[in-house]
Motif scaffolding. Structure first.
Motif: not given
Length: 582
Positions: A280-288, A346-355, A357-361
């Motif tokens: 939910n962070s705006h710039n997605k820096s923490l997720l990166t 909203h599920l389609w908004v989360l879908f790219p981030d979920v993919c 994370v899974i792809a990086s793993e």
């Protein structure tokens, strides 16, 4: 007469002079010939260096050809110089095989990961589907047999003596698991998820990154010690009463197990909350930053020495980590969908981030295993052996002489303990989904029946695949042997076990695979002594036991590699680093 003698003397003098001249000529010719041979030999000892010649002999050639020093000749030699790879055929063949091994790693690794994922899914669904039913059956048996509590010698209903057990050991363990889940569920209601979310969101990015790394390490520590706590509780509650008491009691062990499950559930909830803040962070820096932490794992593991045992332990750890991440992502999606009133957009908004994370793993696991196998000369076929070892656990849990439940076996092997993770998921679902009205109750019942159906189908497919893998690995004969047990770490514990686990001469078993898989396990009166398998087909992936480690420490001057004795199937301890076997 004088004239004749004078002439004869003159002829003899002339002849001598001619002979001397011829001798001198022959000497000169001989010297010229020797000089010419010496010159030719010296020319043969020349060394070529950058287009000109340097003599190693005593004499140097003063007249050199100008073409020998030309740049044209050097460039021509560089352009036309050749070599033959076939002169070192073994080296280049080995390099080619390493390339083929790296290309095979993704396929073989994902086969193992997929099989391990469904094993974890089967154990996870067991907590929601079959465990409540087994607890219910155990309670029904406990409540419908009141006569066994009387002082009668033989019960007229169950035909058992008063000293026999009311519940079987497996039923006692199921009841303990159910009570632990119920107590921890009510304790989790005192944890405010919203307050935890806002508290974590108020921290800086660097602080959250450090917190997430600390949570990962703490999760491995909890997983390593948690199964020991649960096993100690199960054994203390089901240990035969005629033995001498060597424990602190069932109640202290029970409270330790409840405290562990509750603390581990809190830890997993904090992990899920931190991941939710990153989404939910705006710039997605923490997720990166959290995704880049996976690539740091490559640096910490690729350049270490790995044996097959260590790689097997790391593979189990990766399977557990991947499944746990999927559940954490599910929790994040549920919390976000609740905040947006279950809006499917909203599920389609989360879908790219979920993919992402899974792809990086997946990418990190593939790269890590590819280079570990390359640097340690391990073939890609070893993953089929790992898969067969995991399949053996599933098949052996269906035997008559099964000594543990399959869910506990997976927990020991992979470090995956389903109780805390299931507890967090139940807490999130019950707080996110509101059940109101009869229609909601019908939907819950249908959903539960669907989960049971999925569990049964998954178990059937896994059992069939496991029998196939065990047969391909020639491990069938080990199914009819007594279950091996690892040697205890302390001498006193070993002496205590030896005292109570002696048996007379072993009796051969004559049972078929199909019959033993479908029949219920039976408790034998005598505890068989632990026996190590003698099959040559399963001597792969071994690690030295405690006695050999002591002898290796005492004899530090011996450099010869010793063949270890401990079987792969005895490696059931989840470690922190993934590259050390206890």
């Amino acid at each position: 007469m004088n004239v004749v003698s004078a002439r004869m003397m003159a002829d003899s003098v002339a002849t001598g002079l001619a002979d001397e001249n011829e001798t001198e000529n022959e000497d000169k010719e001989r010297e010229k010939r020797l000089f010419r041979e010496t010159k030719e030999q010296a020319a043969s000892d020349l060394t070529e260096t950058l287009g000109f010649y340097e003599r190693k002999a005593k004499y140097k050639e003063r007249k050199s050809n100008v073409s020998d020093l030309s740049l044209v000749r050097f460039i021509s030699a560089e352009l036309t110089r050749g070599y033959f790879l076939e002169h070192n055929e073994a080296k280049y063949t080995e390099r080619r095989e390493k390339v083929y091994t790296c290309l095979r790693i993704p396929k073989e690794l994902e086969k193992l990961m997929m099989f391990g994922f469904f094993l974890c899914l089967d154990v996870f669904l067991y907590v929601f589907t079959l465990l409540p039913l087994r607890v219910l059956l155990a309670l029904v048996r406990l409540l419908t047999l009141p006569c066994c509590g009387l002082r009668a010698s033989i019960c007229p209903y169950c035909k058992k003596s008063s000293g026999s057990r009311i519940l079987q050991p497996a039923q006692v363990c199921d009841v303990l698991k159910g009570v632990i889940m119920i107590l921890c569920y009510f304790m989790m209601h005192y944890v405010d998820y919203s307050m935890m979310y806002h508290m974590i969101r108020g921290q800086s990015v660097i602080k959250l990154y450090i917190i997430y790394n600390m949570l990962e390490v703490a999760d491995r520590l909890f997983s390593s010690f948690g199964q020991d706590i649960l096993d100690a509780l199960y054994w203390t509650a089901t240990e035969p009463k005629e033995r001498k008491r060597a424990h602190i009691g069932v109640i202290p062990h029970f409270f330790m197990a409840v405290l562990y499950v509750f603390m581990h559930a809190i830890l997993i909830m904090v992990q899920a909350t931190t991941l939710n803040v990153a989404f939910n962070s705006h710039n997605k820096s923490l997720l990166t930053i959290m995704m880049s932490n996976n690539f740091v794992e490559i640096k910490g593991s690729v350049f270490k020495k790995f044996e097959k045992n260590n790689l097997f332990q790391m593979s189990n750890s990766d399977i557990k980590e991947r499944f746990t991440n999927y559940i954490l992502l599910l929790i994040v999606c549920l919390r976000n969908m609740e905040q947006f009133s279950w809006n499917p957009d909203h599920l389609w908004v989360l879908f790219p981030d979920v993919c992402m994370v899974i792809a990086s793993e997946i990418a990190v696991d593939v790269v890590k295993h590819a280079f570990i196998t390359k640097f340690n000369d391990i073939t890609a076929d070893v993953y089929s052996e790992y898969r067969a070892s995991l399949a053996f656990d599933l098949v052996s849990s269906r035997q008559k002489n099964a000594y543990t439940d399959y869910s506990d076996s997976v927990s020991r092997r992979m470090g995956f303990i389903p109780l805390p993770l299931a507890l967090v998921l139940i807490r999130v679902v019950t707080s996110s989904v509101k059940i109101q009205g009869s229609l909601s109750i019908v939907c819950v019942v249908l959903f539960y029946l669907g989960m049971i159906t999925l569990k049964v189908l998954n178990s059937i497919v896994l059992l069939g695949k496991s029998c196939k893998y065990v047969k391909e690995a020639n491990m069938e004969e080990k199914l009819f042997q007594n279950p091996p047990s690892a040697a205890p770490s302390r001498a006193s514990s070993r002496a205590h076990r030896t005292k109570h686990t002696r048996e007379p001469a072993g009796e051969p078993e004559e049972e078929g695979l199909s019959a033993s898989v479908t029949t219920q396990p039976s408790r034998s009166d005598e505890c068989p002594a632990p026996q190590l398998p003698t099959s040559q087909s399963d001597q792969f992936l071994t690690t030295p036991d405690e006695s050999e480690e002591k002898s290796l420490i005492q004899d530090d001057t011996e450099l010869k590699h010793r063949a270890p004795d401990k079987d792969l199937l005895e490696i059931d301890r989840f470690t922190i680093c993934g590259n050390r076997i206890d």
